[in-house]
Design a protein around this motif. Structure first.
Motif, PDB file in Angstrom:
ATOM      1  N   ALA A 259     -19.714  12.868 -51.128  1.00  0.00           N
ATOM      2  CA  ALA A 259     -19.237  14.076 -51.806  1.00  0.00           C
ATOM      3  C   ALA A 259     -19.253  13.887 -53.318  1.00  0.00           C
ATOM      4  O   ALA A 259     -19.626  14.799 -54.063  1.00  0.00           O
ATOM      5  CB  ALA A 259     -17.823  14.410 -51.334  1.00  0.00           C
ATOM      6  N   SER A 260     -18.910  12.685 -53.774  1.00  0.00           N
ATOM      7  CA  SER A 260     -18.940  12.412 -55.208  1.00  0.00           C
ATOM      8  C   SER A 260     -20.363  12.445 -55.747  1.00  0.00           C
ATOM      9  O   SER A 260     -20.623  12.984 -56.823  1.00  0.00           O
ATOM     10  CB  SER A 260     -18.303  11.042 -55.473  1.00  0.00           C
TER      11      SER A 260
ATOM     12  N   PRO B 265     -17.882   9.284 -46.638  1.00  0.00           N
ATOM     13  CA  PRO B 265     -17.883  10.727 -46.962  1.00  0.00           C
ATOM     14  C   PRO B 265     -17.414  11.008 -48.392  1.00  0.00           C
ATOM     15  O   PRO B 265     -17.942  11.903 -49.046  1.00  0.00           O
ATOM     16  CB  PRO B 265     -16.912  11.340 -45.955  1.00  0.00           C
ATOM     17  N   ALA B 266     -16.460  10.222 -48.871  1.00  0.00           N
ATOM     18  CA  ALA B 266     -15.990  10.430 -50.239  1.00  0.00           C
ATOM     19  C   ALA B 266     -17.084  10.092 -51.247  1.00  0.00           C
ATOM     20  O   ALA B 266     -17.273  10.797 -52.239  1.00  0.00           O
ATOM     21  CB  ALA B 266     -14.746   9.589 -50.492  1.00  0.00           C
ATOM     22  N   GLY B 267     -17.814   9.019 -50.989  1.00  0.00           N
ATOM     23  CA  GLY B 267     -18.913   8.645 -51.881  1.00  0.00           C
ATOM     24  C   GLY B 267     -20.037   9.667 -51.856  1.00  0.00           C
ATOM     25  O   GLY B 267     -20.627   9.995 -52.888  1.00  0.00           O
TER      26      GLY B 267
ATOM     27  N   SER C 258     -14.157   4.986 -44.129  1.00  0.00           N
ATOM     28  CA  SER C 258     -13.785   6.322 -44.561  1.00  0.00           C
ATOM     29  C   SER C 258     -14.216   6.596 -45.998  1.00  0.00           C
ATOM     30  O   SER C 258     -14.046   7.698 -46.489  1.00  0.00           O
ATOM     31  CB  SER C 258     -12.277   6.519 -44.447  1.00  0.00           C
ATOM     32  N   PHE C 259     -14.763   5.577 -46.670  1.00  0.00           N
ATOM     33  CA  PHE C 259     -15.200   5.782 -48.052  1.00  0.00           C
ATOM     34  C   PHE C 259     -16.593   6.394 -48.135  1.00  0.00           C
ATOM     35  O   PHE C 259     -17.017   6.847 -49.180  1.00  0.00           O
ATOM     36  CB  PHE C 259     -15.157   4.455 -48.830  1.00  0.00           C
TER      37      PHE C 259
END
Length: 56
Positions: free
Chosen positions: A9-10, A5-7, A2-3
């Motif tokens: 987006a960042s 999509p966060a990466g 799940s990391f």
């Protein structure tokens, strides 16, 4: 995983912020003023404000 999509987006946010900063700083330091024209030449001894020295 799940990391991911966060990466992504960042990374996208950092790229967008970096582009905004680069374009903003470039626009802020850009010199786009017209220079002043030196009109102090003697009109009788100059051609287009360029002094002619001697006969040619």
């Amino acid at each position: 995983m799940s990391f991911v999509p966060a990466g992504a987006a960042s990374a996208l946010g950092g790229a967008i912020l970096g582009a905004i900063v680069v374009f903003g700083v470039t626009a802020a330091v850009q010199d786009n003023t017209r220079p002043e024209i030196d009109r102090s030449g003697n009109a009788d001894s100059s051609l287009l404000n360029h002094v002619e020295y001697g006969a040619r």
